[in-house]
Design a protein around this motif. Sequence first.
Motif, PDB file in Angstrom:
ATOM      1  N   ALA A  48     -20.627 -45.491   3.496  1.00 50.51           N
ATOM      2  CA  ALA A  48     -20.649 -46.925   3.230  1.00 50.51           C
ATOM      3  C   ALA A  48     -22.009 -47.507   3.597  1.00 50.51           C
ATOM      4  O   ALA A  48     -22.579 -48.327   2.858  1.00 50.51           O
ATOM      5  CB  ALA A  48     -19.543 -47.615   4.023  1.00 50.51           C
ATOM      6  N   LEU A 106     -21.897 -51.791  -4.007  1.00 55.59           N
ATOM      7  CA  LEU A 106     -21.150 -52.543  -2.995  1.00 55.59           C
ATOM      8  C   LEU A 106     -19.650 -52.341  -3.161  1.00 55.59           C
ATOM      9  O   LEU A 106     -18.910 -52.246  -2.166  1.00 55.59           O
ATOM     10  CB  LEU A 106     -21.493 -54.030  -3.079  1.00 55.59           C
ATOM     11  CG  LEU A 106     -22.921 -54.418  -2.686  1.00 55.59           C
ATOM     12  CD1 LEU A 106     -23.103 -55.932  -2.822  1.00 55.59           C
ATOM     13  CD2 LEU A 106     -23.229 -53.970  -1.266  1.00 55.59           C
ATOM     14  N   VAL A 107     -19.203 -52.287  -4.412  1.00 53.17           N
ATOM     15  CA  VAL A 107     -17.780 -52.012  -4.661  1.00 53.17           C
ATOM     16  C   VAL A 107     -17.421 -50.631  -4.112  1.00 53.17           C
ATOM     17  O   VAL A 107     -16.388 -50.452  -3.461  1.00 53.17           O
ATOM     18  CB  VAL A 107     -17.472 -52.093  -6.169  1.00 53.17           C
ATOM     19  CG1 VAL A 107     -16.015 -51.729  -6.438  1.00 53.17           C
ATOM     20  CG2 VAL A 107     -17.784 -53.488  -6.703  1.00 53.17           C
ATOM     21  N   ALA A 162     -17.139 -50.700  -0.353  1.00 56.95           N
ATOM     22  CA  ALA A 162     -15.869 -51.285   0.088  1.00 56.95           C
ATOM     23  C   ALA A 162     -14.726 -50.286  -0.034  1.00 56.95           C
ATOM     24  O   ALA A 162     -13.863 -50.186   0.841  1.00 56.95           O
ATOM     25  CB  ALA A 162     -15.569 -52.544  -0.731  1.00 56.95           C
ATOM     26  N   CYS A 166     -12.316 -48.674   2.861  1.00 53.02           N
ATOM     27  CA  CYS A 166     -10.850 -48.655   2.739  1.00 53.02           C
ATOM     28  C   CYS A 166     -10.301 -47.263   3.018  1.00 53.02           C
ATOM     29  O   CYS A 166      -9.237 -47.119   3.631  1.00 53.02           O
ATOM     30  CB  CYS A 166     -10.434 -49.111   1.343  1.00 53.02           C
ATOM     31  SG  CYS A 166     -10.630 -50.883   1.043  1.00 53.02           S
TER      32      CYS A 166
END
Length: 392
Positions: A34, A125-126, A129, A133
Motif C-alpha cells: 500500500a 490509490l484504489v 485501498a 482492506c
Amino acid sequence: ASVGVVGIVVALYSLVVNRVTRVQLVRLANACFATLLVVFWLISRHASPALAANRTFVWAIYILVELYAVLLVGVFWTYANDIVTTTESNRLYGIIGLGGILGGIAGGAFVDVLGDRVGTMNLLLVAAALVLCAAILGTLTESVLRPPDRRHEWRDAGAGAALEGAREVMKSRYLMLLVAILVAYEFTATLSDYGINVIFEHSFRSESELTKMYGRLGWIASATAIVTQLVVVPLVLPSKRIALLLPPIAMIASAVGVVVLPVLVTAMILGVTDRGLNYSIQQSTWESLYVPLGAEQKYKAKAFIDMFVDRLAKASAALVLVGLIAASGATVRVTLGISVVGAMVWVGSARRLARYWSKGELTAAGLEEAQRSQLPASTAPPTSPRRSRSSS
C-alpha cells in the motif's frame, strides 16, 4: 530485471518470516505494498512530466505489479495453507479459487467502466485501498476463526536464513518435483501462447478484429475456469493423481490438435484449455500440495518456488522462444511440438508426485520420514492421520 528484484525480495522474505507471526506477515506485506503504491502515485502526480514518462519509471511500475502478483498472492495462499487441514483444502480451495477469478473479472470491469472517470494513475490509490482492506480481512480472519497459534520456532541461521528456501527445496524430492512441474508448465504455456498469437494474427488483418478476438478468448477462458472451479475441482481435488494429470494431458491433446490442424478453432481451444485450467484446477491443486508440509517448507520453500523459480522459468522460456525465432523462424508447428515435449515432462513429474498421495493423505511427518529414507511416501513407514486443527 523482474527476476533479479524478485530474487532479492524472496531473500528478504525468508529473513522476515523468522521474526513475525503468521498474521503479522499478512499485515506487513500488504502495508508495504500500500505504501509503495501511494509513493508511485505521488511521483506520477507531483514529479516532472519527464520523470513520470521516463521508461525506467514505467518499468519500475511493471516490476511492482510483478512483485504484487508473486508476493501478496503467495502470502495469501501460505496463510491459507497454514490454517486448514488437507480435507478442508480439498473442500474449500475450489470456492476460494473461484473468488480469485471473480475478482479478476470485477477488476477488469471496474477499469473498463470507471477507469476514465477515476483517472489512470489514480487507480494506484484504489489498489492501495484494496491492499489495506486485505490486511484488515487477514486480521479479522485470525480473530474470528482463531486458528491454532503457530508461531514457529525457526532455526537461528542468521543472514543465511535468506537462502533457507532454496536449501529446503534442494534436500526434498517432493519439492524438487514441484519445481519440475512448474518449469515444465511455464515452457509449455509460453511456447503454446506464441503459437496461438501467430495463428490469431494470421487470421485477422485489422487491429480491432484481433483485439476483439483476444477479448473473446479472455471471457471464454474465464467462463471455463468458473465452471471448472464449481464442478470439476470439488470432484477431482481429493484424488491428487487425477487433479495433477488432467491439465497437462488436456494441454497435450489441444496442442496436438493445433499441430495437426493449425486453424483458428483449434488455437482457441488450446488457449481456453491453458488459461481456463490454469486459473482453476491447476491453481487449487498446486496450493493444496503444500498443506501437509512443515513450516520451513510452507513459508520459505514455497516462497522460493512460487516467487523466484516461477519468474525465472518464465524468463528462461521467453529467452528460449527468442532463440528459436532467431534461429529458425519458429513456426507454429515447431513451437507447439516443443511445448508438447514440455507437457510430457510435466506429466512424468506429476505422476511421480502423485505417488506421495497414492495411499491416503500425506502428512508432514510421513513426508519427512520418506525424505530421510529416500523412498516414495507410499513405501515409507505408516504414520498417523493428520489431526484436527484443535489438536495440532
